[in-house]
Design a protein around this motif. Structure first.
Motif, PDB file in Angstrom:
ATOM      1  N   TYR A 107      -7.534 -46.586   9.832  1.00 55.47           N
ATOM      2  CA  TYR A 107      -8.442 -45.697  11.192  1.00 55.47           C
ATOM      3  C   TYR A 107      -7.624 -45.556  12.324  1.00 55.47           C
ATOM      4  O   TYR A 107      -8.000 -44.937  13.127  1.00 55.47           O
ATOM      5  CB  TYR A 107      -9.279 -46.683  11.101  1.00 55.47           C
ATOM      6  CG  TYR A 107     -10.174 -45.809  12.239  1.00 55.47           C
ATOM      7  CD1 TYR A 107     -11.673 -44.823  11.786  1.00 55.47           C
ATOM      8  CD2 TYR A 107     -11.427 -47.173  12.943  1.00 55.47           C
ATOM      9  CE1 TYR A 107     -12.005 -44.525  13.204  1.00 55.47           C
ATOM     10  CE2 TYR A 107     -11.265 -46.332  14.187  1.00 55.47           C
ATOM     11  CZ  TYR A 107     -12.891 -45.556  13.782  1.00 55.47           C
ATOM     12  OH  TYR A 107     -13.910 -45.564  15.288  1.00 55.47           O
ATOM     13  N   GLU A 133      -6.140 -51.773  11.912  1.00 55.80           N
ATOM     14  CA  GLU A 133      -7.810 -51.527  11.925  1.00 55.80           C
ATOM     15  C   GLU A 133      -8.591 -52.456  12.582  1.00 55.80           C
ATOM     16  O   GLU A 133      -8.426 -54.151  13.047  1.00 55.80           O
ATOM     17  CB  GLU A 133      -8.274 -51.853  10.251  1.00 55.80           C
ATOM     18  CG  GLU A 133      -7.254 -51.115   9.508  1.00 55.80           C
ATOM     19  CD  GLU A 133      -7.260 -49.330  10.050  1.00 55.80           C
ATOM     20  OE1 GLU A 133      -7.702 -48.816   9.799  1.00 55.80           O
ATOM     21  OE2 GLU A 133      -5.641 -48.764  11.079  1.00 55.80           O
ATOM     22  N   LEU A 137     -14.273 -54.521  10.845  1.00 51.22           N
ATOM     23  CA  LEU A 137     -15.316 -53.441  10.020  1.00 51.22           C
ATOM     24  C   LEU A 137     -13.856 -52.431   9.398  1.00 51.22           C
ATOM     25  O   LEU A 137     -14.213 -52.817   7.826  1.00 51.22           O
ATOM     26  CB  LEU A 137     -15.117 -51.943  11.350  1.00 51.22           C
ATOM     27  CG  LEU A 137     -16.269 -51.221  11.092  1.00 51.22           C
ATOM     28  CD1 LEU A 137     -17.052 -51.052  10.391  1.00 51.22           C
ATOM     29  CD2 LEU A 137     -15.607 -50.131  12.302  1.00 51.22           C
ATOM     30  N   GLY A 138     -12.682 -51.912   9.772  1.00 46.75           N
ATOM     31  CA  GLY A 138     -11.743 -51.889   9.041  1.00 46.75           C
ATOM     32  C   GLY A 138     -10.709 -53.110   8.426  1.00 46.75           C
ATOM     33  O   GLY A 138     -10.313 -52.768   7.565  1.00 46.75           O
ATOM     34  N   ALA A 184     -16.802 -47.682   6.879  1.00 43.18           N
ATOM     35  CA  ALA A 184     -16.104 -48.481   6.943  1.00 43.18           C
ATOM     36  C   ALA A 184     -14.573 -47.878   5.964  1.00 43.18           C
ATOM     37  O   ALA A 184     -13.626 -48.589   5.199  1.00 43.18           O
ATOM     38  CB  ALA A 184     -14.863 -49.598   7.052  1.00 43.18           C
TER      39      ALA A 184
END
Length: 211
Positions: A107, A133, A137-138, A184
């Motif tokens: 991402y 990331e 979240l990711g 995610a």
């Protein structure tokens, strides 16, 4: 008493600077020589501890970090600048490969990995070594950031996976075999597909990598 000339002052200044430079250089060189080996040993120990998470030392008996080869730029593994492969052996026979790889499509950009693949093609585990990331979240792709400490997301790769077809090396949202965190998906998809590419590359080049 004779006043010093401009030339004399310049010479004295130059000599003083030369002496200072020589002393400073000797000091820095001495410091480097004193710390070089401890730093190298520390970096080596840290790398081995990371590898321990995906390849237990009980699985090989050679000096793993010394049995290493360098790959040239390898697009299949996302290695634009090349990378390294460590070769684990047991009683002189191939046991596993620990390979560097990059998922270029995280991402927030590149996600760097190491992946362990047994000599029979089974993926033994993977770890993220560098990423950017989104925190909270990711970044769950990194077990140090994953809130699920009992079963971190990346532990999915510590299972028999040598017989998975290529299409299965993605997240379940895309019809693959691997879980992801809702909201995610991109990070998990990037890492999963990268691990799949490592598995395929190791299977295709096993003999050459172990030679």
């Amino acid at each position: 008493m004779n006043e010093p000339t401009a030339g004399g002052l310049s010479l004295r200044t130059a000599l003083a600077m030369l002496v200072f430079t020589l002393v400073f250089t000797a000091f820095m060189a001495g410091g480097y020589l004193l710390t070089r080996d401890p730093i190298a040993r520390s970096a080596k120990a840290e790398k081995l501890l990371l590898i321990d998470q995906i390849l237990p030392r009980s699985g090989y008996d050679n000096a793993l970090l010394d049995d290493v080869i360098s790959l040239p730029p390898t697009p299949e593994l996302g290695l634009d600048q090349g990378g390294q492969v460590w070769r684990a052996r047991r009683a002189g026979q191939p046991a596993a490969l620990v390979m560097e790889a990059v998922a270029p499509d995280g991402y927030a950009g590149r996600v760097e990995l190491i992946v362990a693949v047994a000599a029979d093609g089974q993926v033994l585990g993977a770890r993220v070594t560098q990423h950017r990331e989104t925190p909270g979240l990711g970044d769950y792709i990194d077990p140090r950031k994953d809130k699920n400490k009992a079963h971190p997301w990346i532990s999915q790769f510590e299972r028999p996976a040598r017989d998975l077809p290529p299409a299965a090396w993605t997240v379940k949202k895309d019809g693959g075999a691997f879980d992801y965190n809702t909201g995610a998906t991109i990070s998990a998809r990037a890492v999963t597909r990268a691990v799949g590419r490592v598995a395929a590359y190791a299977a295709a080049h096993r003999d050459a990598l172990f030679q």
